[in-house]
Design a protein around this motif. Sequence first.
Motif, PDB file in Angstrom:
ATOM      1  N   GLU A 216       0.883  -1.265   0.078  1.00 47.01           N
ATOM      2  CA  GLU A 216       0.022   0.187  -0.031  1.00 47.01           C
ATOM      3  C   GLU A 216       0.875   1.289   0.023  1.00 47.01           C
ATOM      4  N   ALA A 217       0.216   2.215  -0.459  1.00 45.77           N
ATOM      5  CA  ALA A 217       1.126   3.501  -0.542  1.00 45.77           C
ATOM      6  C   ALA A 217       1.500   4.054   0.821  1.00 45.77           C
ATOM      7  N   GLU A 218       0.475   3.813   1.741  1.00 43.60           N
ATOM      8  CA  GLU A 218       0.784   4.086   3.139  1.00 43.60           C
ATOM      9  C   GLU A 218       2.029   3.430   3.733  1.00 43.60           C
ATOM     10  N   ASP A 219       2.225   2.126   3.457  1.00 40.31           N
ATOM     11  CA  ASP A 219       3.214   1.576   3.945  1.00 40.31           C
ATOM     12  C   ASP A 219       4.460   1.893   3.218  1.00 40.31           C
ATOM     13  N   THR A 220       4.446   1.948   1.911  1.00 40.92           N
ATOM     14  CA  THR A 220       5.746   2.331   1.239  1.00 40.92           C
ATOM     15  C   THR A 220       6.193   3.820   1.580  1.00 40.92           C
ATOM     16  N   GLY A 221       5.138   4.484   1.697  1.00 44.64           N
ATOM     17  CA  GLY A 221       5.513   6.046   2.246  1.00 44.64           C
ATOM     18  C   GLY A 221       6.023   6.050   3.509  1.00 44.64           C
ATOM     19  N   ARG A 222       5.608   5.344   4.362  1.00 45.40           N
ATOM     20  CA  ARG A 222       6.029   5.251   5.855  1.00 45.40           C
ATOM     21  C   ARG A 222       7.527   4.739   5.674  1.00 45.40           C
ATOM     22  N   TRP A 223       7.791   3.688   5.094  1.00 40.28           N
ATOM     23  CA  TRP A 223       9.237   3.276   4.959  1.00 40.28           C
ATOM     24  C   TRP A 223      10.040   4.217   4.612  1.00 40.28           C
ATOM     25  N   ARG A 224       9.778   4.831   3.439  1.00 36.80           N
ATOM     26  CA  ARG A 224      10.631   5.968   2.788  1.00 36.80           C
ATOM     27  C   ARG A 224      10.769   6.994   3.905  1.00 36.80           C
ATOM     28  N   SER A 284      17.246   3.281  -0.045  1.00 43.61           N
ATOM     29  CA  SER A 284      17.025   3.181  -1.736  1.00 43.61           C
ATOM     30  C   SER A 284      16.011   2.138  -1.784  1.00 43.61           C
ATOM     31  N   LEU A 285      15.829   0.959  -1.239  1.00 45.03           N
ATOM     32  CA  LEU A 285      14.682   0.101  -1.198  1.00 45.03           C
ATOM     33  C   LEU A 285      13.333   0.572  -1.189  1.00 45.03           C
ATOM     34  N   ALA A 286      13.303   1.577  -0.231  1.00 45.64           N
ATOM     35  CA  ALA A 286      12.019   1.848   0.221  1.00 45.64           C
ATOM     36  C   ALA A 286      11.451   3.084  -0.800  1.00 45.64           C
ATOM     37  N   ARG A 287      12.289   3.841  -1.487  1.00 48.54           N
ATOM     38  CA  ARG A 287      12.235   4.720  -2.693  1.00 48.54           C
ATOM     39  C   ARG A 287      11.847   4.029  -3.775  1.00 48.54           C
ATOM     40  N   SER A 288      12.239   2.844  -4.089  1.00 44.80           N
ATOM     41  CA  SER A 288      11.939   2.182  -5.343  1.00 44.80           C
ATOM     42  C   SER A 288      10.683   1.525  -5.108  1.00 44.80           C
ATOM     43  N   LEU A 289      10.297   1.018  -3.949  1.00 44.91           N
ATOM     44  CA  LEU A 289       8.848   0.578  -3.569  1.00 44.91           C
ATOM     45  C   LEU A 289       7.874   1.423  -3.685  1.00 44.91           C
TER      46      LEU A 289
END
Length: 396
Positions: A216-224, A284-289
Motif C-alpha cells: 500500500e502507498a501508506e506502507d511504502t511512504g512510511r518506510w521511505r 534506496s529500497l523504500a524509494r523504489s517500492l
Amino acid sequence: MARGETGAGTPGRWARARAWWLRALRHEGTERLTLLWTGKAALAATLAWTVAHVLLDARSPAFAPFSAVTTMYVTVYRSLVQSLRYLVAVTLGVAVQAALGFLAGPDVLTFAIVAVVALVIGRTGLLGDQGPQVATAAFFAFSTYVAAADHADRVAQLGQIVLLVLIGCAIGTAVNLAVAPPLRYRSAEHGVRVLARTLYELTSDMYPALRDGVLEAEDTGRWRERSSWSGGFVAQARADLDIARESVPFNPRRLLRRNRGHGGFQGYASVLDALERTLHQFASLARSLDQWREAENDYSYRRFLDRYAAFLEAVSESARELAVLDESTLPAHTDRLAGLAATARLRLAEVAEEAALRRLPLADPTRPYGVLVVEANRLMEEVQYTGDVLRGLLPR
C-alpha cells in the motif's frame, strides 16, 4: 478545576521522580551519570569556594567554584583540554582589559574598545567552545578594575582573578580525575544498538508486507519517511563512539584489569559504518517500492516477493541481535550472527534462483526488481562483514 488538576498531577510527578531515583540507584545509565556529575560538580565547587574564600580571603571568590563547575566534562580528556582553553580565554580577557584600562583609563569608551577586542578574539575559533569566555572575563575584569582603589590594587585584583580561575580549573579537573572518572566504553555499544534498533524496526515492518504481496502507498511512504530519519541516528551513534574513545586518555580506570586490552573502538566504528551503509540501502529500497505501482495492484511475481521477504527477515534478525550487543557476551553474539548470516545467504540464493526462474525484468527502471536484487547482495555483504568484524574483537 485548576486546583484539582494540580492535585491530580502531583502523584504522577512523585511517581516519575521516584522511578528516576530508582533507575539512578539500580542501573547504569543517563540518570546515574546525571546524579554522579551533580555530586562531583558540587564537591568541586565547594572545595574551590573553600580555598578561595576561607584560605585566600579573595574579594571575588565565586570565580573559583564557577571555573570548577565549568570544567567538569563527560570525559577526563575533555576536562583537561577545556580547562586549558578556559584558562587561556580568561587570561586573554584579563590581559586585554588590563592593557587598555591602564592605557586609556576606566571610562565608557575604554569599555567599548575592550568589548570589541575581546569579542573579536573570542570569535577567531582558536579557543573553541571557550571563545566567548574571553569577553566574559574582560567584562568582569573591567568591573573589578573600576572598583579598585589605586593602580596597585587593580593589578592585585586582576592577578587574583587569573589565580582563582586557575585554582577552580585545577580542582575541577582533579575531582573529575579522582572521583569515579567517567569511562564510557559502553557508549560505543550504545551507538551500535541505536542504529541496529532503527534497522530492525524498519525491516520488521517491511518484510511482512512484502510476504503478503500487497504494498500500500501508506506502507511504502512510511518506510521511505522512516529511512530519511536515519541521518540523525547515525550522527548520535558516532557521537557516542567519539565519547567512548575520548574517555580513555588520561583516565586511571583504564588500568584496571577488567578494562585492559579494550581494542574494540575501531571495530565498533566499522560496525557503525556497515549499519550506516545498510540504512542507506534500505532507503534506496523504500524509494523504489514507493515509486512502483502495478496496474490494478496485480503483483505478478508474488513468489519472488515472498522469497525476498524471507531474506529480509534474516537480515532483520541479525539487526535484532546487534540491538542487544553486549561486550561481556560477545562470543555468544558472534555465534548467533554467524548462524543468521548463513541463513541469510541461503535466502539470498533462493531470491536469485527465483529471479532467474521468473525471468524478472531486472533492467526495467520502472520496476523495483533490479534494485531489490542489487541491494540484497549488498545487504548480504554488510551482514557478513559485521559478523566478521565482531568476531575479530574476540580475545585470542
